[in-house]
Design a protein around this motif. Structure first.
Motif, PDB file in Angstrom:
ATOM      1  N   UNK A  32     -61.248  52.511  27.707  1.00  0.00           N
ATOM      2  CA  UNK A  32     -62.169  51.438  26.716  1.00  0.00           C
ATOM      3  C   UNK A  32     -61.740  50.258  27.158  1.00  0.00           C
ATOM      4  N   UNK A  33     -62.518  49.174  27.585  1.00  0.00           N
ATOM      5  CA  UNK A  33     -62.240  48.004  28.199  1.00  0.00           C
ATOM      6  C   UNK A  33     -63.077  46.961  27.184  1.00  0.00           C
ATOM      7  N   UNK A  34     -62.367  46.062  26.501  1.00  0.00           N
ATOM      8  CA  UNK A  34     -62.880  45.013  25.565  1.00  0.00           C
ATOM      9  C   UNK A  34     -63.472  43.900  26.743  1.00  0.00           C
ATOM     10  N   UNK A  35     -64.372  43.254  26.583  1.00  0.00           N
ATOM     11  CA  UNK A  35     -65.125  42.318  27.443  1.00  0.00           C
ATOM     12  C   UNK A  35     -66.085  41.367  26.668  1.00  0.00           C
ATOM     13  N   UNK A  36     -66.025  40.093  26.935  1.00  0.00           N
ATOM     14  CA  UNK A  36     -67.057  39.262  26.419  1.00  0.00           C
ATOM     15  C   UNK A  36     -68.467  39.503  26.803  1.00  0.00           C
ATOM     16  N   UNK A  37     -68.610  40.068  28.063  1.00  0.00           N
ATOM     17  CA  UNK A  37     -70.022  40.305  28.699  1.00  0.00           C
ATOM     18  C   UNK A  37     -69.995  41.485  29.263  1.00  0.00           C
ATOM     19  N   UNK A  38     -70.365  42.554  28.403  1.00  0.00           N
ATOM     20  CA  UNK A  38     -70.822  43.893  28.812  1.00  0.00           C
ATOM     21  C   UNK A  38     -71.854  44.006  29.870  1.00  0.00           C
ATOM     22  N   UNK A  39     -72.802  43.186  29.830  1.00  0.00           N
ATOM     23  CA  UNK A  39     -73.911  43.437  30.955  1.00  0.00           C
ATOM     24  C   UNK A  39     -73.401  42.982  32.313  1.00  0.00           C
ATOM     25  N   UNK A  40     -72.466  41.847  32.263  1.00  0.00           N
ATOM     26  CA  UNK A  40     -72.000  41.496  33.509  1.00  0.00           C
ATOM     27  C   UNK A  40     -71.058  42.185  34.074  1.00  0.00           C
ATOM     28  N   UNK A  41     -70.301  43.085  33.287  1.00  0.00           N
ATOM     29  CA  UNK A  41     -68.909  44.052  33.671  1.00  0.00           C
ATOM     30  C   UNK A  41     -70.029  45.059  34.354  1.00  0.00           C
ATOM     31  N   UNK A  42     -70.884  45.611  33.596  1.00  0.00           N
ATOM     32  CA  UNK A  42     -71.707  46.624  34.070  1.00  0.00           C
ATOM     33  C   UNK A  42     -72.364  46.372  35.317  1.00  0.00           C
ATOM     34  N   UNK A  43     -72.760  45.425  35.549  1.00  0.00           N
ATOM     35  CA  UNK A  43     -73.472  44.841  36.851  1.00  0.00           C
ATOM     36  C   UNK A  43     -72.480  44.843  38.028  1.00  0.00           C
ATOM     37  N   UNK A  51     -76.262  48.875  26.040  1.00  0.00           N
ATOM     38  CA  UNK A  51     -76.926  49.143  24.806  1.00  0.00           C
ATOM     39  C   UNK A  51     -76.005  48.775  23.626  1.00  0.00           C
ATOM     40  N   UNK A  52     -76.744  48.632  22.520  1.00  0.00           N
ATOM     41  CA  UNK A  52     -76.017  48.210  21.311  1.00  0.00           C
ATOM     42  C   UNK A  52     -76.096  49.498  20.436  1.00  0.00           C
ATOM     43  N   UNK A  53     -74.798  49.720  19.950  1.00  0.00           N
ATOM     44  CA  UNK A  53     -74.804  50.821  18.939  1.00  0.00           C
ATOM     45  C   UNK A  53     -74.690  50.103  17.382  1.00  0.00           C
ATOM     46  N   UNK A  54     -74.198  50.758  16.263  1.00  0.00           N
ATOM     47  CA  UNK A  54     -74.097  50.080  15.240  1.00  0.00           C
ATOM     48  C   UNK A  54     -73.069  49.189  15.197  1.00  0.00           C
ATOM     49  N   UNK A 108     -70.372  43.268  17.972  1.00  0.00           N
ATOM     50  CA  UNK A 108     -71.820  42.735  17.859  1.00  0.00           C
ATOM     51  C   UNK A 108     -71.256  41.675  16.782  1.00  0.00           C
ATOM     52  N   UNK A 109     -71.941  40.460  16.725  1.00  0.00           N
ATOM     53  CA  UNK A 109     -71.846  39.432  15.919  1.00  0.00           C
ATOM     54  C   UNK A 109     -72.670  40.016  14.683  1.00  0.00           C
ATOM     55  N   UNK A 120     -71.210  47.475  18.474  1.00  0.00           N
ATOM     56  CA  UNK A 120     -70.850  46.970  19.654  1.00  0.00           C
ATOM     57  C   UNK A 120     -71.928  47.370  20.581  1.00  0.00           C
ATOM     58  N   UNK A 121     -71.655  46.289  21.512  1.00  0.00           N
ATOM     59  CA  UNK A 121     -72.444  46.307  22.839  1.00  0.00           C
ATOM     60  C   UNK A 121     -71.748  47.116  23.761  1.00  0.00           C
ATOM     61  N   UNK A 122     -72.246  48.106  24.445  1.00  0.00           N
ATOM     62  CA  UNK A 122     -71.529  49.110  25.443  1.00  0.00           C
ATOM     63  C   UNK A 122     -72.184  49.337  26.768  1.00  0.00           C
ATOM     64  N   UNK A 123     -71.349  49.719  27.432  1.00  0.00           N
ATOM     65  CA  UNK A 123     -71.973  50.305  28.773  1.00  0.00           C
ATOM     66  C   UNK A 123     -71.095  51.353  29.382  1.00  0.00           C
ATOM     67  N   UNK A 124     -71.454  52.462  29.503  1.00  0.00           N
ATOM     68  CA  UNK A 124     -70.786  53.625  29.951  1.00  0.00           C
ATOM     69  C   UNK A 124     -70.717  53.772  31.427  1.00  0.00           C
ATOM     70  N   UNK A 125     -69.627  53.685  32.217  1.00  0.00           N
ATOM     71  CA  UNK A 125     -69.799  53.830  33.571  1.00  0.00           C
ATOM     72  C   UNK A 125     -68.848  54.574  34.396  1.00  0.00           C
ATOM     73  N   UNK A 126     -68.824  54.844  35.329  1.00  0.00           N
ATOM     74  CA  UNK A 126     -67.734  55.467  36.435  1.00  0.00           C
ATOM     75  C   UNK A 126     -67.653  54.315  37.355  1.00  0.00           C
ATOM     76  N   UNK A 127     -66.135  54.334  37.648  1.00  0.00           N
ATOM     77  CA  UNK A 127     -65.817  53.247  39.028  1.00  0.00           C
ATOM     78  C   UNK A 127     -66.001  53.885  40.128  1.00  0.00           C
TER      79      UNK A 127
END
Length: 117
Positions: free
Chosen positions: A66-77, A91-94, A115-116, A96-103
């Motif tokens: 699990x990696x905390x980042x300020x910009x989930x979308x940019x990290x996933x991209x 996507x947003x869950x209850x 999420x704010x 936080x914003x998340x992206x599940x990925x493989x390296x």
């Protein structure tokens, strides 16, 4: 905070009670949080050790970082552009914003940002 900060390691379990008991009693990790019978967070010092069943595990059967980042979308991209793959999201869950990925070697990663509210 660094741009990407490792905050959690998620392990799979099919028996949450037994896994909590193992890590609490064997390694002395205090339980920080439990969500019914499918997720628990233990205090691993600077990194949280999470135990999750199929209900909450992002890629059950694999260790996921699990990696905390300020910009989930940019990290996933960036992951996708450099040979990795997006499993789910962003996507947003209850909470936080998340992206599940493989390296690029098939290791599981979850990028997240609270999420704010």
């Amino acid at each position: 905070m660094a741009e990407h900060e490792v905050r959690m390691v998620v392990l799979s379990t099919d028996d949450l009670d037994e896994s909590i008991k193992f890590y609490s009693e064997t390694l002395g990790m205090p339980l920080k949080f439990r969500d019914e019978s499918h997720f628990a967070a233990l205090d691993g010092g600077s990194v949280t050790l999470a135990l999750a069943t199929r209900v909450d595990h992002p890629i059950h059967g694999r260790v996921v970082v699990g990696i905390r980042t300020a910009d989930v979308d940019a990290a996933a991209q960036r992951i996708e552009q450099t040979g990795g793959a997006i499993v789910k999201g962003p996507y947003d869950d209850a909470h936080e914003r998340r992206a599940v990925c493989y390296d690029n070697m098939g290791n599981g990663l979850v990028f997240y940002s609270p999420l704010s509210r």
